[in-house]
Scaffold this active site. Structure first.
Site, PDB file in Angstrom:
ATOM      1  N   GLY A   1      60.432  19.640   8.919  1.00 13.46           N
ATOM      2  CA  GLY A   1      59.172  20.063   9.002  1.00 13.46           C
ATOM      3  C   GLY A   1      58.743  21.169   7.972  1.00 13.46           C
ATOM      4  O   GLY A   1      57.216  21.222   8.239  1.00 13.46           O
ATOM      5  N   PHE A   2      59.618  21.887   7.534  1.00 11.71           N
ATOM      6  CA  PHE A   2      59.276  22.897   6.703  1.00 11.71           C
ATOM      7  C   PHE A   2      59.502  22.619   5.183  1.00 11.71           C
ATOM      8  O   PHE A   2      58.918  23.473   4.426  1.00 11.71           O
ATOM      9  CB  PHE A   2      60.099  24.230   7.087  1.00 11.71           C
ATOM     10  CG  PHE A   2      59.737  24.832   8.453  1.00 11.71           C
ATOM     11  CD1 PHE A   2      58.721  25.744   8.596  1.00 11.71           C
ATOM     12  CD2 PHE A   2      60.654  24.633   9.584  1.00 11.71           C
ATOM     13  CE1 PHE A   2      58.460  26.125   9.914  1.00 11.71           C
ATOM     14  CE2 PHE A   2      60.336  24.971  10.844  1.00 11.71           C
ATOM     15  CZ  PHE A   2      59.079  25.607  11.030  1.00 11.71           C
ATOM     16  N   GLY A   3      59.999  21.667   5.048  1.00 13.96           N
ATOM     17  CA  GLY A   3      60.145  21.069   3.544  1.00 13.96           C
ATOM     18  C   GLY A   3      61.311  20.519   3.403  1.00 13.96           C
ATOM     19  O   GLY A   3      62.043  20.083   4.087  1.00 13.96           O
TER      20      GLY A   3
ATOM     21  N   ASP B   1      63.426  24.810  16.981  1.00 17.16           N
ATOM     22  CA  ASP B   1      63.739  23.453  16.853  1.00 17.16           C
ATOM     23  C   ASP B   1      65.078  23.187  16.966  1.00 17.16           C
ATOM     24  O   ASP B   1      65.480  22.479  16.019  1.00 17.16           O
ATOM     25  CB  ASP B   1      63.031  23.212  15.490  1.00 17.16           C
ATOM     26  CG  ASP B   1      62.875  21.664  14.983  1.00 17.16           C
ATOM     27  OD1 ASP B   1      62.976  20.880  16.058  1.00 17.16           O
ATOM     28  OD2 ASP B   1      62.762  21.378  13.801  1.00 17.16           O
TER      29      ASP B   1
ATOM     30  N   LEU C   1      69.234  16.293   0.248  1.00 24.15           N
ATOM     31  CA  LEU C   1      69.875  16.419   1.595  1.00 24.15           C
ATOM     32  C   LEU C   1      69.321  15.762   2.543  1.00 24.15           C
ATOM     33  O   LEU C   1      69.532  15.188   3.629  1.00 24.15           O
ATOM     34  CB  LEU C   1      70.527  17.819   1.680  1.00 24.15           C
ATOM     35  CG  LEU C   1      71.591  18.151   0.607  1.00 24.15           C
ATOM     36  CD1 LEU C   1      72.103  19.472   0.997  1.00 24.15           C
ATOM     37  CD2 LEU C   1      72.702  17.189   0.356  1.00 24.15           C
ATOM     38  N   GLY C   2      67.781  16.049   2.779  1.00 23.97           N
ATOM     39  CA  GLY C   2      67.090  15.776   3.864  1.00 23.97           C
ATOM     40  C   GLY C   2      65.638  16.528   3.891  1.00 23.97           C
ATOM     41  O   GLY C   2      65.234  17.216   2.722  1.00 23.97           O
TER      42      GLY C   2
END
Length: 666
Positions: free
Chosen positions: A354-356, A469, A350-351
Site C-alpha cells: 500500500g505504500f509503494g 497492517d 520483490l513486491g
C-alpha cells in the site's frame, strides 16, 4: 629573412605534428591466443581468416563508428571477427590502430583459430565460433598501476571507485556506442578518472552484466587498474587517460612567408611559441572545465560519512537503537540506489504494498538490500520524513526487519532495508508445493517470533508503534526461517496520524483489520492483536482468511470457520493436513485458543501482546474462555433459525446479521 621565418613556422609545425603523431601511435597492451584449436598455414581456415582481416582493415571499414563485425567462409572453416575502437577516438586514430593490430595479429597468434588483441586505442578479435552479439567474459586480464591509493583506506577507496564506475556502466549500457567516461574525487586534492566500454552488438543487459563483472574483478588496492574481457573493458586511473589519443591527424597546411627585419624574426620566434603554449594552456583548462560539468560526478556510495560496508552486518538485536543516529548518517545517494536496483528494473521487483514498490538492490561489494520506493502521495515534508526515519531506524530487534536508511531526490522518497532472503511467510504458507517446508515445529517458532517483534513495538521500544497492517505478506523469513516483521512504522514515515485513536484514512488489509479499525478508523495496540490472531489461524491452518467462500448454503471466513469448529468441540479439523501426525495436539489447540482470544469483537476483551507472549511460552497459564469474534458471518441456516424462534436451536451466543459483500462488526 622570409626563409628563416618559414623555417621557424615549419619547425613549429613539424614539432607539433610529430608530437601529435607520436601520441597517436597505437600502443600494444596484451593479447590472448586460444591454444585449444589451431589451423595449418595452407588451410581453408587460414584463407578465410586473411579475408576477414582484410575486410576489417579495408579503407571502407566503419572507422567512423568505431565498430565493425564480419564473417568469412562457411562452416566448419567459417571465421567471425570484429574490431572495436575506443569510443572517443577519431576515425583516423581508429583506422591506424586497426591496421597495426591486423598486421601484427598473425605474428602474435600464427596458428590459433581464436584470438583477441588489446591496444590502447582499439581491440581486435576473431574466432572459429560465432562471437557476434554474444556475451563472452572468459580469458580476461587485469592490469594495475604500480602506486598505492593516497591517504585513503582500502575499503573506502574501493567504495569511492566502485560506485561511479558502476554508474558509468549503466550509462554505457544504455548508450548506442556502449561507451562512457566518468570523473570522481578521491580527496580534496586528487581526482580519479574512469572509462567503460562494451562491443555495441551486445544487448543492454549483456553489456551491463559484462561491465559489472569487469569492474568487480578489480582488486582496488592500487591507484589505477583496468580489466580486459572479450566483450568489454573497464579502467580507472589518476589522470585523464581517455583524452590522450582522441585527436585526429592534422590537416596539411603551408605557412606563408612574411616580410620584415631582424625584429620581425625575433618577435615571431618568441611570440609563436608563447602563443602556442598559451593556447594549449587555455584549451587544457577549457576542456577540463567542460569535462567537470558533463561528468556523472563525484558520487560516493553515500552523500555523507556512512560507508556501504557498514550495512553488511546489521545488529541481530539491540534494545532501542543508537542515540547518535541522525538523518545525515542514514542518507543514501540516489544514484547509488538507482545503480543497485538496475534503474528499478522490473526483474528486481520483490513486491508492491500500500505504500509503494519494493525492489532488490545489490551494491558493487555484493551487499544486498531491499529498496522501498514510496508512493508520491506521502503527506510528509522532507524534514518530517527524515525525522520519522530516524525514529523508526532506532527500532532494532531480531524479529524486526532493520531500516538501514533513506533517500530523497526530488519527489522520490525511498527507504532502504536489510535484505531478507527467504521471501515472505505467505509465499510458503499458501502454496501447496511450499507448505511442506514449514512443519508445525517451525511454524510454532514463527508464531513466537512474530509475537516478540510486535511486543517490542508496543511495549519495549521507546515509542509505542502500532503496525496497522500485520499480515503474512509483511512477515519475512531469514536464511534460518526466523520471522522478521516488516513495514512497521510506515504510518509515521508516510505522514499519517499515529498519535490519535482515530484516523480518516484506514490502511491495511481487509480480513486482518479489527472491526473497530475497519469500520470506524479507531486503532490501538489491540488492533494489532486482532491481526495477530488472524495470522495465527492462517499459520495453523495453511489457509488464507479470505479463502473460505460460500459453499452449500454457508457463508464463512477463516475466523468464522474456526469459531464454529471451536464451538463444536472439533478445533483439530483446522490443522493443516501437511503436518501429518507431526504435531502436539495440546500445543496446536492452545495456539487456536489464543488466536480466538485475539479476534474477539470487543477490543477490551483481547489480551495484550505481553500476555500473549506469556501464554505462548508458559503452558501452565490458564486461558480465558473466548467470546465470539468480530466479523462473525452467519450461515443461511443460522439466519433462518434466528428468524424462527420456535425452532430447536442451541443459542450459544448472539450473532448480528452480515453478508459476504457487506462485512460489518457485531
Amino acid at each position: 629573412m622570409s626563409s628563416l621565418i618559414c623555417f621557424i613556422f615549419l619547425f613549429l609545425f613539424s614539432f607539433i605534428t610529430s608530437f601529435t603523431a607520436s601520441a597517436q601511435n597505437p600502443f600494444y597492451l596484451y593479447h590472448n591466443c586460444s591454444i585449444t584449436t589451431t589451423y595449418s598455414s595452407n588451410s581453408t581456415y587460414s584463407t578465410n581468416l586473411k579475408t576477414l582481416l582484410s575486410s576489417l582493415s579495408s579503407r571502407n571499414a566503419s572507422y567512423s563508428t568505431g565498430f565493425q563485425n564480419a564473417t568469412a567462409g562457411q562452416a566448419p572453416d567459417m571465421v567471425t571477427g570484429l574490431f572495436l575502437c575506443r569510443g572517443n577516438v577519431s576515425p583516423e586514430v581508429c583506422r591506424s590502430c586497426i591496421a597495426l593490430s591486423v598486421n601484427e595479429s598473425l605474428s602474435r597468434c600464427p596458428n590459433e583459430r581464436e584470438a583477441v588483441f588489446y591496444y590502447e586505442q582499439c581491440m581486435l578479435r576473431y574466432s572459429n565460433r560465432n562471437i557476434l552479439s554474444t556475451l563472452n567474459t572468459d580469458g580476461g586480464v587485469f592490469m594495475q598501476n604500480a602506486r598505492n591509493p593516497i591517504s585513503v583506506k582500502q575499503d573506502r577507496f574501493r567504495d569511492l571507485v566502485l560506485n561511479p564506475m558502476n554508474l558509468a556502466a549503466i550509462e554505457a549500457a544504455r548508450s548506442i556506442k556502449r561507451f562512457a567516461v566518468t570523473k570522481f574525487d578521491l580527496n580534496a586534492l586528487q581526482s580519479l578518472y574512469g572509462m567503460v566500454q562494451c562491443t555495441p552488438d551486445l544487448t543492454e543487459q549483456d553489456c551491463l552484466d559484462c561491465l559489472q563483472q569487469s569492474i568487480n574483478q578489480v582488486t582496488y588496492d592500487k591507484i589505477g587498474g583496468r580489466t580486459f574481457l572479450p566483450s568489454c573493458t573497464s579502467r580507472y586511473d589518476n589522470y585523464e587517460f581517455y583524452n590522450e589519443f582522441n585527436v585526429g591527424t592534422p590537416q596539411d597546411s603551408s605557412p606563408r612567408p612574411g616580410k620584415g627585419g631582424n625584429s620581425s624574426v625575433i618577435v615571431i620566434a618568441v611570440v609563436v611559441p608563447i602563443t602556442v603554449l598559451f593556447l594549449l594552456f587555455v584549451a587544457f583548462f577549457s576542456v577540463r572545465r567542460a569535462k567537470r560539468k558533463k561528468t556523472i560526478g563525484a558520487i560516493p556510495l553515500f552523500k555523507v560519512k556512512r560507508k556501504e560496508t557498514e550495512v553488511t552486518e546489521p545488529p541481530a538485536e539491540t534494545t532501542d537503537g543508537d542515540d547518535i543516529t541522525t538523518a545525515g548518517s542514514l542518507q543514501f545517494d540516489f544514484k547509488a540506489i538507482v545503480a543497485a536496483t538496475d534503474i528499478f528494473l522490473p526483474i528486481n521487483k520483490l513486491g508492491q504494498g500500500g505504500f509503494g514498490e519494493v525492489y532488490k538492490g545489490t551494491f558493487p561489494s555484493g551487499v544486498q538490500v531491499a529498496v522501498k520506493r514510496l508512493s508520491k502521495n506521502s503527506g510528509q515534508g522532507e524534514k518530517e520524513f527524515e525525522n520519522e526515519v530516524v525514529v523508526v531506524a532506532k527500532l532494532q530487534h531480531r524479529n524486526l526487519v532493520k531500516l538501514l536508511g533513506y533517500c530523497l531526490e526530488g519527489e522520490e522518497k525511498i527507504l532502504v532495508y536489510e535484505f531478507v532472503p527467504n521471501k515472505s511467510l505467505d509465499y510458503f504458507l499458501f502454496d501447496p508445493t511450499m507448505q511442506g517446508q514449514l512443519d508445525w515445529s517451525r511454524r510454532y517458532k514463527i508464531i513466537g517470533g512474530i509475537a516478540r517483534g510486535i511486543l517490542y513495538l508496543h511495549q519495549d521500544s521507546r515509542l509505542t508503534i502500532i503496525h496497522r497492517d500485520l499480515k503474512a505478506g509483511n512477515i519475512l523469513l531469514d536464511a534460518d526461517m526466523n520471522p522478521k516483521v516488516a513495514d512497521f512504522g510506515m504510518a509515521r514515515i508516510f505522514g499519517m496520524d499515529q498519535t490519535e485513536a482515530n484516523t480518516r484514512r484506514v490502511v491495511g488489509t481487509y480480513g486482518y483489520m479489527a472491526p473497530e479499525y475497519a469500520m470506524y478508523g479507531k486503532f490501538s495496540m489491540k488492533s494489532d492483536v486482532y491481526s495477530f490472531g488472524v495470522l495465527v489461524l492462517e499459520i495453523v491452518s495453511g489457509m488464507k482468511n479470505s479463502s473460505l467462500d460460500q459453499m452449500d448454503g454457508s457463508i464463512s471466513n477463516l475466523v468464522t470457520y474456526t469459531w464454529r469448529l471451536w464451538s463444536n468441540g472439533s478445533p483439530s479439523e483446522l490443522v493443516d493436513p501437511s503436518f501429518g501426525d507431526n504435531y502436539q495436539t495440546s500445543e496446536i489447540t492452545r495456539c487456536i485458543h489464543i488466536a480466538l482470544l485475539c479476534v474477539q469483537e470487543d477490543a477490551n476483551d483481547r489480551p495484550t501482546m505481553s500476555a500473549i507472549v506469556q501464554m505462548l511460552t508458559t503452558s501452565s497459564i490458564a486461558l480465558a474462555v473466548p467470546r465470539p469474534p468480530g466479523f462473525f458471518l452467519r450461515s443461511k441456516q443460522e439466519q433462518a433459525e434466528r428468524a424462527c424462534p420456535s425452532m430447536d436451536t442451541s443459542d450459544l451466543f448472539s450473532i448480528d446479521e452480515a453478508s459476504i459483500t457487506s462485512v460489518a462488526p457485531r
